[in-house]
Design a protein around this motif. Structure first.
Motif, PDB file in Angstrom:
ATOM      1  N   PHE A 218       0.702  -1.364   0.090  1.00 30.93           N
ATOM      2  CA  PHE A 218       0.095  -0.111   0.271  1.00 30.93           C
ATOM      3  C   PHE A 218       1.366   1.522  -0.084  1.00 30.93           C
ATOM      4  O   PHE A 218       2.061   1.575   0.649  1.00 30.93           O
ATOM      5  CB  PHE A 218      -1.290   0.076   0.979  1.00 30.93           C
ATOM      6  CG  PHE A 218      -0.357   0.632   2.440  1.00 30.93           C
ATOM      7  CD1 PHE A 218      -0.427   1.840   3.240  1.00 30.93           C
ATOM      8  CD2 PHE A 218       0.062  -0.640   3.359  1.00 30.93           C
ATOM      9  CE1 PHE A 218       0.316   2.026   4.538  1.00 30.93           C
ATOM     10  CE2 PHE A 218       0.445  -0.954   4.291  1.00 30.93           C
ATOM     11  CZ  PHE A 218       0.958   0.403   4.712  1.00 30.93           C
ATOM     12  N   TYR A 230      -5.056   6.732   0.081  1.00 34.91           N
ATOM     13  CA  TYR A 230      -4.418   5.350   0.393  1.00 34.91           C
ATOM     14  C   TYR A 230      -4.560   4.607  -1.177  1.00 34.91           C
ATOM     15  O   TYR A 230      -5.442   4.589  -1.736  1.00 34.91           O
ATOM     16  CB  TYR A 230      -4.199   4.677   0.872  1.00 34.91           C
ATOM     17  CG  TYR A 230      -3.968   4.440   3.139  1.00 34.91           C
ATOM     18  CD1 TYR A 230      -2.920   4.484   3.034  1.00 34.91           C
ATOM     19  CD2 TYR A 230      -4.682   5.231   3.374  1.00 34.91           C
ATOM     20  CE1 TYR A 230      -2.789   4.638   4.390  1.00 34.91           C
ATOM     21  CE2 TYR A 230      -4.364   5.946   4.507  1.00 34.91           C
ATOM     22  CZ  TYR A 230      -3.491   5.554   4.911  1.00 34.91           C
ATOM     23  OH  TYR A 230      -2.794   5.199   6.237  1.00 34.91           O
ATOM     24  N   TYR A 255      -8.197   2.591  -0.719  1.00 34.30           N
ATOM     25  CA  TYR A 255      -8.594   2.574   0.583  1.00 34.30           C
ATOM     26  C   TYR A 255      -8.988   3.964   1.297  1.00 34.30           C
ATOM     27  O   TYR A 255      -8.670   4.689   1.201  1.00 34.30           O
ATOM     28  CB  TYR A 255      -7.363   2.087   1.134  1.00 34.30           C
ATOM     29  CG  TYR A 255      -7.476   1.563   3.197  1.00 34.30           C
ATOM     30  CD1 TYR A 255      -8.603   1.009   2.973  1.00 34.30           C
ATOM     31  CD2 TYR A 255      -7.126   2.268   4.201  1.00 34.30           C
ATOM     32  CE1 TYR A 255      -9.055   0.221   4.441  1.00 34.30           C
ATOM     33  CE2 TYR A 255      -7.387   2.415   5.580  1.00 34.30           C
ATOM     34  CZ  TYR A 255      -8.288   1.478   5.652  1.00 34.30           C
ATOM     35  OH  TYR A 255      -8.580   0.922   6.897  1.00 34.30           O
ATOM     36  N   GLU A 257     -10.508   5.847   4.224  1.00 36.17           N
ATOM     37  CA  GLU A 257     -10.462   6.324   5.788  1.00 36.17           C
ATOM     38  C   GLU A 257     -10.479   7.659   5.828  1.00 36.17           C
ATOM     39  O   GLU A 257      -9.663   8.552   5.668  1.00 36.17           O
ATOM     40  CB  GLU A 257      -9.471   5.191   6.461  1.00 36.17           C
ATOM     41  CG  GLU A 257      -8.892   6.355   7.882  1.00 36.17           C
ATOM     42  CD  GLU A 257      -7.975   5.482   8.173  1.00 36.17           C
ATOM     43  OE1 GLU A 257      -7.146   5.586   8.701  1.00 36.17           O
ATOM     44  OE2 GLU A 257      -7.609   3.792   8.011  1.00 36.17           O
TER      45      GLU A 257
END
Length: 354
Positions: A218, A230, A255, A257
Motif C-alpha cells: 500500500f 491510500y 482504501y 479512511e
C-alpha cells in the motif's frame, strides 16, 4: 513476546523419532538404569511415543514413564521436572523414563512451571528459535531489528516503527529532502538505508519478504492542501534477481479512511488503466541495468515494462503520481509518500505443532 504453549513440551526417547509439523522432534530414553519418576496419573499407551505425546498434551505433566504391567503397558504421568537429566529416579526395570529436553534456543529462558520460553529481544517463536519475519512481529517501534524471512538465509537490519503502524515500511519519499535518485543496480539491490526523507528496502528484500507469504503493498500519499489517500496492490510479490525482480499483484484497490479520500489517486503501477503499459510482470530497472531505457528517462530505479515506461516519475524532490481531481489525469507532485507491506498470511508456520 510469544511463548511456548503449555501443551507443547519436548521430551526425549531415543532411537524412535516423531516428525512434527516442520520440526523433527527426537524422543530419547534416559541413558541410565530403567526407572520411574513416580506415579501421578496412569493412562493406557501402545508405545513410548504415544506415552510421550500424552504427556505433551497434558498441561500438568512434566515427565512420563512407559511401564509394563500385568495387563499390557501403561503411561505414568508425573509432575516431577527432571531438568534434562535422569539422576535420582527410583529404579524400576519395567519402566522407561522420558526426560525434558531444554527447548529454548538463542538465550531463551525456560520456565517449567508453565512450560514456556521467555525470549531475549530479537528472537521469537515457541522456542525462541527464529528472528522476526517482518516488522509486524517486532514488539517496539523506531528500533533497529534484524529481520529474517521464513526459510531464508537472508537477513537485513531495518528500523521498524512506529509500533502503531501494522506493516513493514518499504520506502519513503519526501519533497522536503533533495536527493539524487540516480542509483546503480548494486546500490538499489540491498536497499538504501534510512536518510531524512528517503529510504528503500531494495528489491532483494522485497523478494525475500513476499516469497514467505501473501502481502499487500500500500502507498500512502499526501499533497499539502489537498486530500490525502491510500492505494493498495493486493497480493503483491517480487520475483528473484534472476527473474529481474519482476513484480506481480492480484488486484488494485483504493482504501477509504476518514479524513483520507483515495478516489483521486489512480493506479500508478498499472499505468492509468492502459493494459499495454501495466506493470504486472514488469522488471526492476536502473540506469546501468535498464529496461527499454525507462530508468534513464525517468531518472530512478523502479519497475518498468518493456512495452512502455510507467507514468510514475521521480525528480530530486521525490515522487510524481497520477491523480484525477478535476476529470483530467495529471502527474502530480506528492509531498510525502510512505510505501509499506502488510502480510495477509504466511504460507507456513515453523513453530512446533504435534
Amino acid at each position: 513476546m510469544k511463548c511456548l504453549p503449555s501443551s507443547l513440551l519436548i521430551l526425549a526417547v531415543f532411537p524412535l523419532v516423531v516428525v512434527a509439523k516442520r520440526r523433527r522432534v527426537p524422543f530419547m530414553n534416559c541413558p541410565s538404569t530403567k526407572s520411574s519418576s513416580g506415579l501421578g496419573m496412569v493412562k493406557q499407551a501402545r508405545s513410548r511415543i504415544e506415552c510421550s505425546v500424552i504427556c505433551l498434551n497434558n498441561p500438568e505433566c512434566l515427565s512420563a514413564s512407559y511401564c509394563k504391567s500385568s495387563d499390557g503397558y501403561t503411561c505414568q504421568l508425573s509432575q516431577m521436572f527432571l531438568a534434562g537429566g535422569c539422576s535420582g529416579l527410583p529404579a524400576n526395570g519395567d519402566c522407561t523414563q522420558t526426560f525434558v529436553v531444554y527447548p529454548c534456543e538463542n538465550g531463551g529462558t525456560f520456565f517449567h512451571e508453565n512450560r514456556t520460553c521467555h525470549c531475549v529481544d530479537g528472537f521469537i517463536g515457541d522456542y525462541c528459535h527464529r528472528r522476526y519475519r517482518d516488522c509486524q512481529e517486532t514488539p517496539l517501534g523506531n528500533v533497529l531489528y534484524t529481520i529474517q524471512p521464513f526459510r531464508s538465509d537472508y537477513t537485513f537490519q531495518w528500523k521498524c516503527g512506529p509500533f502503531t503502524s501494522p506493516y513493514t515500511r518499504v520506502s519513503e519519499y519526501a519533497s522536503v529532502f533533495n536527493f539524487n535518485y540516480t542509483l546503480t543496480w548494486e546500490q538499489m539491490k540491498q536497499g538504501i538505508t534510512p536518510h531524512p526523507g528517503f529510504y528503500f528496502t531494495g528489491p532483494e528484500t522485497l523478494h525475500q519478504l513476499t516469497k514467505q507469504g501473501v502481502y499487500d503493498l500500500f502507498i500512502r500519499m499526501i499533497v499539502l492542501g489537498k486530500n490525502s489517500g491510500y492505494v493498495i496492490y493486493k497480493h503483491f510479490r517480487v520475483d528473484s534477481e534472476a527473474e529481474g525482480y519482476a513484480c506481480h499483484w492480484k488486484s488494485f484497490t483504493r482504501y477509504y479512511e476518514v479524513p483520507y479520500n483515495s478516489d483521486e489517486y489512480l493506479d500508478g503501477l498499472g499505468a492509468l488503466g492502459d493494459s499495454t503499459k501495466s506493470m504486472k510482470g514488469a522488471r526492476f530497472g536502473t540506469f546501468d541495468n535498464d529496461v527499454s531505457e525507462c530508468a534513464g528517462t525517468h531518472n530512478f530505479a523502479w519497475w518498468y515494462n518493456p512495452l512502455g515506461c510507467t507514468l510514475v516519475t521521480f525528480d530530486p524532490d521525490g515522487l510524481n503520481w497520477p491523480t484525477n481531481r478535476t476529470g483530467t489525469v495529471e502527474i502530480e507532485k506528492i509531498d510525502h509518500t510512505l510505501i509499506g507491506l502488510r502480510n495477509v498470511y504466511w504460507y507456513v508456520e515453523d513453530d512446533l505443532i504435534l
